[in-house]
Design a protein around this motif. Structure first.
Motif, mmCIF file in Angstrom:
data_model
loop_
_atom_site.group_PDB
_atom_site.id
_atom_site.type_symbol
_atom_site.label_atom_id
_atom_site.label_comp_id
_atom_site.label_asym_id
_atom_site.label_seq_id
_atom_site.Cartn_x
_atom_site.Cartn_y
_atom_site.Cartn_z
ATOM 1 N N VAL A 4 0.775 -1.260 0.179
ATOM 2 C CA VAL A 4 -0.085 0.035 0.191
ATOM 3 C C VAL A 4 0.895 1.270 -0.129
ATOM 4 C CG1 VAL A 4 -1.733 1.419 1.102
ATOM 5 C CG2 VAL A 4 -1.842 -0.898 1.390
ATOM 6 N N ARG A 5 0.726 1.983 -0.977
ATOM 7 C CA ARG A 5 1.500 3.334 -0.961
ATOM 8 C C ARG A 5 0.962 4.378 -0.011
ATOM 9 N NH1 ARG A 5 2.263 6.729 -6.382
ATOM 10 N NH2 ARG A 5 3.326 4.517 -6.903
ATOM 11 N N VAL A 6 1.790 4.668 0.919
ATOM 12 C CA VAL A 6 1.364 5.389 2.102
ATOM 13 C C VAL A 6 1.838 7.042 2.095
ATOM 14 C CG1 VAL A 6 1.300 3.353 3.641
ATOM 15 C CG2 VAL A 6 3.427 4.618 3.483
ATOM 16 N N ALA A 21 16.984 0.943 8.254
ATOM 17 C CA ALA A 21 16.626 0.202 9.612
ATOM 18 C C ALA A 21 15.939 0.902 10.442
ATOM 19 C CB ALA A 21 18.020 0.181 10.330
ATOM 20 N N VAL A 22 15.066 0.003 11.308
ATOM 21 C CA VAL A 22 13.977 0.666 12.270
ATOM 22 C C VAL A 22 14.431 0.712 13.575
ATOM 23 C CG1 VAL A 22 11.827 0.211 13.354
ATOM 24 C CG2 VAL A 22 12.011 -0.272 10.875
ATOM 25 N N VAL A 23 14.790 1.664 14.055
ATOM 26 C CA VAL A 23 15.143 2.041 15.295
ATOM 27 C C VAL A 23 14.250 2.560 16.286
ATOM 28 C CG1 VAL A 23 17.106 3.093 16.973
ATOM 29 C CG2 VAL A 23 17.617 1.914 14.799
ATOM 30 N N GLY A 24 13.648 2.188 17.397
ATOM 31 C CA GLY A 24 12.917 2.668 18.556
ATOM 32 C C GLY A 24 11.437 2.638 17.698
ATOM 33 N N SER A 25 11.167 4.022 17.291
ATOM 34 C CA SER A 25 9.839 4.227 16.500
ATOM 35 C C SER A 25 10.012 4.807 15.259
ATOM 36 C CB SER A 25 8.810 5.005 17.481
ATOM 37 O OG SER A 25 9.301 6.381 17.837
ATOM 38 N N SER A 26 11.292 4.734 14.732
ATOM 39 C CA SER A 26 11.682 5.293 13.359
ATOM 40 C C SER A 26 12.372 4.636 12.191
ATOM 41 C CB SER A 26 12.409 6.459 13.787
ATOM 42 O OG SER A 26 11.726 7.577 14.497
ATOM 43 N N LEU A 27 11.940 4.875 11.098
ATOM 44 C CA LEU A 27 12.827 4.111 9.984
ATOM 45 C C LEU A 27 13.715 5.288 9.598
ATOM 46 C CD1 LEU A 27 13.002 1.961 7.792
ATOM 47 C CD2 LEU A 27 11.288 3.220 6.545
ATOM 48 N N PHE A 42 20.539 11.306 4.250
ATOM 49 C CA PHE A 42 20.453 10.591 5.676
ATOM 50 C C PHE A 42 18.677 10.875 6.173
ATOM 51 C CE2 PHE A 42 22.023 8.937 10.037
ATOM 52 C CZ PHE A 42 21.113 7.774 10.202
ATOM 53 N N TYR A 43 17.927 10.182 6.271
ATOM 54 C CA TYR A 43 16.428 10.310 6.338
ATOM 55 C C TYR A 43 15.967 9.579 7.467
ATOM 56 C CZ TYR A 43 16.750 12.949 1.986
ATOM 57 O OH TYR A 43 17.226 13.865 0.973
ATOM 58 N N ARG A 44 14.937 10.309 8.228
ATOM 59 C CA ARG A 44 14.175 9.599 9.253
ATOM 60 C C ARG A 44 12.600 9.720 8.661
ATOM 61 N NH1 ARG A 44 11.152 11.733 13.300
ATOM 62 N NH2 ARG A 44 10.377 10.294 15.238
ATOM 63 N N ILE A 45 11.968 8.574 8.821
ATOM 64 C CA ILE A 45 10.524 8.608 8.737
ATOM 65 C C ILE A 45 9.860 8.069 9.962
ATOM 66 C CG2 ILE A 45 8.586 7.513 7.419
ATOM 67 C CD1 ILE A 45 10.516 7.380 4.905
ATOM 68 N N ASP A 46 8.682 8.895 10.286
ATOM 69 C CA ASP A 46 7.713 8.608 11.571
ATOM 70 C C ASP A 46 6.696 7.719 10.837
ATOM 71 O OD1 ASP A 46 5.768 8.704 13.287
ATOM 72 O OD2 ASP A 46 6.402 10.596 14.003
ATOM 73 N N PRO A 47 6.781 6.335 11.488
ATOM 74 C CA PRO A 47 5.723 5.541 10.670
ATOM 75 C C PRO A 47 4.245 6.050 11.162
ATOM 76 C CG PRO A 47 6.843 4.515 12.562
ATOM 77 C CD PRO A 47 7.613 5.965 12.207
ATOM 78 N N LYS A 48 4.144 6.754 11.902
ATOM 79 C CA LYS A 48 2.664 7.163 12.438
ATOM 80 C C LYS A 48 2.204 8.220 11.504
ATOM 81 C CE LYS A 48 3.089 5.885 17.322
ATOM 82 N NZ LYS A 48 2.961 6.480 18.716
ATOM 83 N N SER A 49 2.864 9.324 11.348
ATOM 84 C CA SER A 49 2.534 10.257 10.523
ATOM 85 C C SER A 49 3.428 10.369 8.987
ATOM 86 C CB SER A 49 2.795 11.690 10.967
ATOM 87 O OG SER A 49 4.365 11.518 11.153
ATOM 88 N N TYR A 50 4.080 9.388 8.771
ATOM 89 C CA TYR A 50 5.051 9.325 7.559
ATOM 90 C C TYR A 50 5.723 10.621 7.236
ATOM 91 C CZ TYR A 50 2.212 5.029 7.270
ATOM 92 O OH TYR A 50 1.329 3.682 7.471
ATOM 93 N N ALA A 51 6.080 11.351 8.250
ATOM 94 C CA ALA A 51 6.542 12.563 8.062
ATOM 95 C C ALA A 51 8.170 12.368 7.736
ATOM 96 C CB ALA A 51 6.412 13.378 9.132
ATOM 97 N N LEU A 52 8.638 12.976 6.986
ATOM 98 C CA LEU A 52 10.168 12.824 6.507
ATOM 99 C C LEU A 52 10.982 13.830 6.946
ATOM 100 C CD1 LEU A 52 11.934 11.003 3.688
ATOM 101 C CD2 LEU A 52 12.164 13.503 3.980
#
Length: 314
Positions: A4-6, A21-27, A42-52
Motif C-alpha cells: 500500500v502506498r502510504v 533500519a527501524v530503530v525505536g519508533s522511526s525508520l 540521511f533521512y528519518r521517517i515517522d511511521p505514524k505520520s509518515y513525516a520525513l
C-alpha cells in the motif's frame, strides 16, 4: 498481504542501493546512488505520520556508501556494514567498514576491526551483502560480492567487535546456500533465515539473475546450516506455534510460526522490516559499547546495472 502506498516524497531524489533500519519508533534510511553519484543523504521517517526529516549528524560520517547493509542493534542504535564507497560508479571501491549510529546523539562510531589484529579471519571487503543482528547482539553477514559472488557466513561479536567465520566460502557442507548477493537475511530467535538474491550472471550481461526460490536456515547455537525439517522439529521453534505471546518486537510469535510453516516467504517480508511495522529486538535492550578501530580498502569493482537492492524500501 499487499503493498500500500502510504506517502510520496518529491523533495527526495530517486535512489538505488540505499539501506534502512527501524530503530525505536522511526525508520532510518542512509546512502545510495542517484544514477550519477553516491550520496550520504540521511533521512528519518515517522511511521505514524509518515513525516520525513533529514538527519543532521555530528562528527565523522561513513562516507558515500551504496549497496551496504544495515540492521537494528538496539532501541537506540543500528549497525552498518560494507558496500561501495566513492563519489561515482567510475570512482569506487569495496569496503569492509562497520559503523554504529546512535539515534540519541546523532553520531557515528567506527567499530571496524583492525586488520592487524584480526587477519586472516576477516571477511573480504564487499558489497550487496545481507546482514542481521542475532539474539546475542552479534552482526551476521552472509554472501555478497567482491568481484566473484560469495556464500560465506561471518559474525562480528560484541563487545570486542571481532570477526568470526562460521562457514567458509563455497564450503561443501549440507544445506549451505549457493553463492549469491543482494539476498535477505532475517534473525528469528536463535535462527537465521536466508532468502533470495542474485545467484547467476547471464553470459551476455552483468545483470544478476535471481534463480533460487529456496529458503535456508542457520542455527546460531549449533553454528550450522540446517534443513527445514530440522527447523520445524526444533523444540524452541515448535514452541512458537503453541505461543500467542509477543517477541518484544511487536510481532505475534504464534502468527509468525504459523506463517513459517505454511508460507515462510511472508515471514521474510514481515520480519525483515519491508513494511513500516515497528519491531524491537528482545535480546538487545540497551545501547552497546562502541570502541573505535581502524580500516582499509581494496581496488574498484565492476559496474553492475539493473540491480534493485533488497535494503531499498522507499
Amino acid at each position: 498481504m499487499k503493498w500500500v502506498r502510504v506517502a510520496e516524497y518529491p523533495e527526495v531524489p530517486g535512489y538505488s542501493g540505499g539501506a534502512s533500519a527501524v530503530v525505536g519508533s522511526s525508520l532510518y534510511i542512509y546512502g545510495g546512488f542517484t544514477g550519477v553519484n553516491r550520496t550520504s543523504d540521511f533521512y528519518r521517517i515517522d511511521p505514524k505520520s509518515y513525516a520525513l526529516s533529514r538527519v543532521t549528524v555530528t562528527g565523522v560520517s561513513p562516507g558515500l556508501p551504496r549497496d551496504h547493509c544495515m540492521a537494528t542493534l538496539s532501541d537506540t542504535q543500528f549497525i552498518m556494514h560494507g558496500g561501495l564507497v566513492g563519489v561515482s560508479a567510475l570512482n569506487s571501491s569495496f569496503t569492509n567498514l562497520v559503523h554504529i549510529f546512535d539515534t540519541q546523539t546523532n553520531s557515528w562510531t567506527d567499530v571496524t576491526p583492525s586488520k592487524a589484529t584480526t587477519a586472516p579471519l576477516t571477511p573480504s571487503a564487499r558489497y550487496a551483502t545481507s546482514c542481521a543482528v542475532g539474539q546475542k547482539g552479534g552482526l551476521y553477514i552472509f554472501g555478497g560480492a567482491d568481484g566473484p559472488s560469495r556464500n560465506d557466513l561471518w559474525v562480528l561479536e560484541p563487545p570486542q567487535w571481532e570477526w568470526k567465520r562460521l562457514t567458509a566460502d563455497s564450503a561443501n557442507i549440507p544445506n549451505l546456500p549457493s553463492i549469491r548477493y543482494y539476498a535477505r537475511l532475517v534473525s528469528l530467535g536463535k535462527f537465521l533465515i536466508a532468502y533470495g538474491g542474485a545467484t547467476d550472471t547471464s553470459s551476455n550481461s552483468t545483470t544478476p539473475v535471481a534463480s533460487d526460490p529456496s529458503l535456508y536456515f542457520f542455527d546460531t547455537e549449533k553454528s550450522e546450516w540446517i534443513s527445514s525439517t530440522t527447523l520445524l522439529n526444533d523444540p524452541w521453534f515448535k514452541s512458537l506455534s503453541d505461543s500467542n505471546g509477543d517477541d518484544g518486537r511487536g510481532a505475534n510469535i504464534g502468527a509468525i510460526a504459523g506463517g513459517v510453516v505454511t508460507g515462510i516467504v511472508v515471514l521474510i517480508a514481515a520480519v525483515a522490516g519491508v513494511s513500516l511495522v515497528i519491531r524491537r529486538r528482545k535480546a538487545v535492550k540497551t545501547a552497546v559499547d562502541v570502541p573505535a578501530a581502524g580500516h582499509g580498502g581494496v581496488p574498484p569493482p565492476p559496474v553492475m546495472h539493473g540491480v534493485v537492492t533488497p535494503e531499498y524500501y522507499v
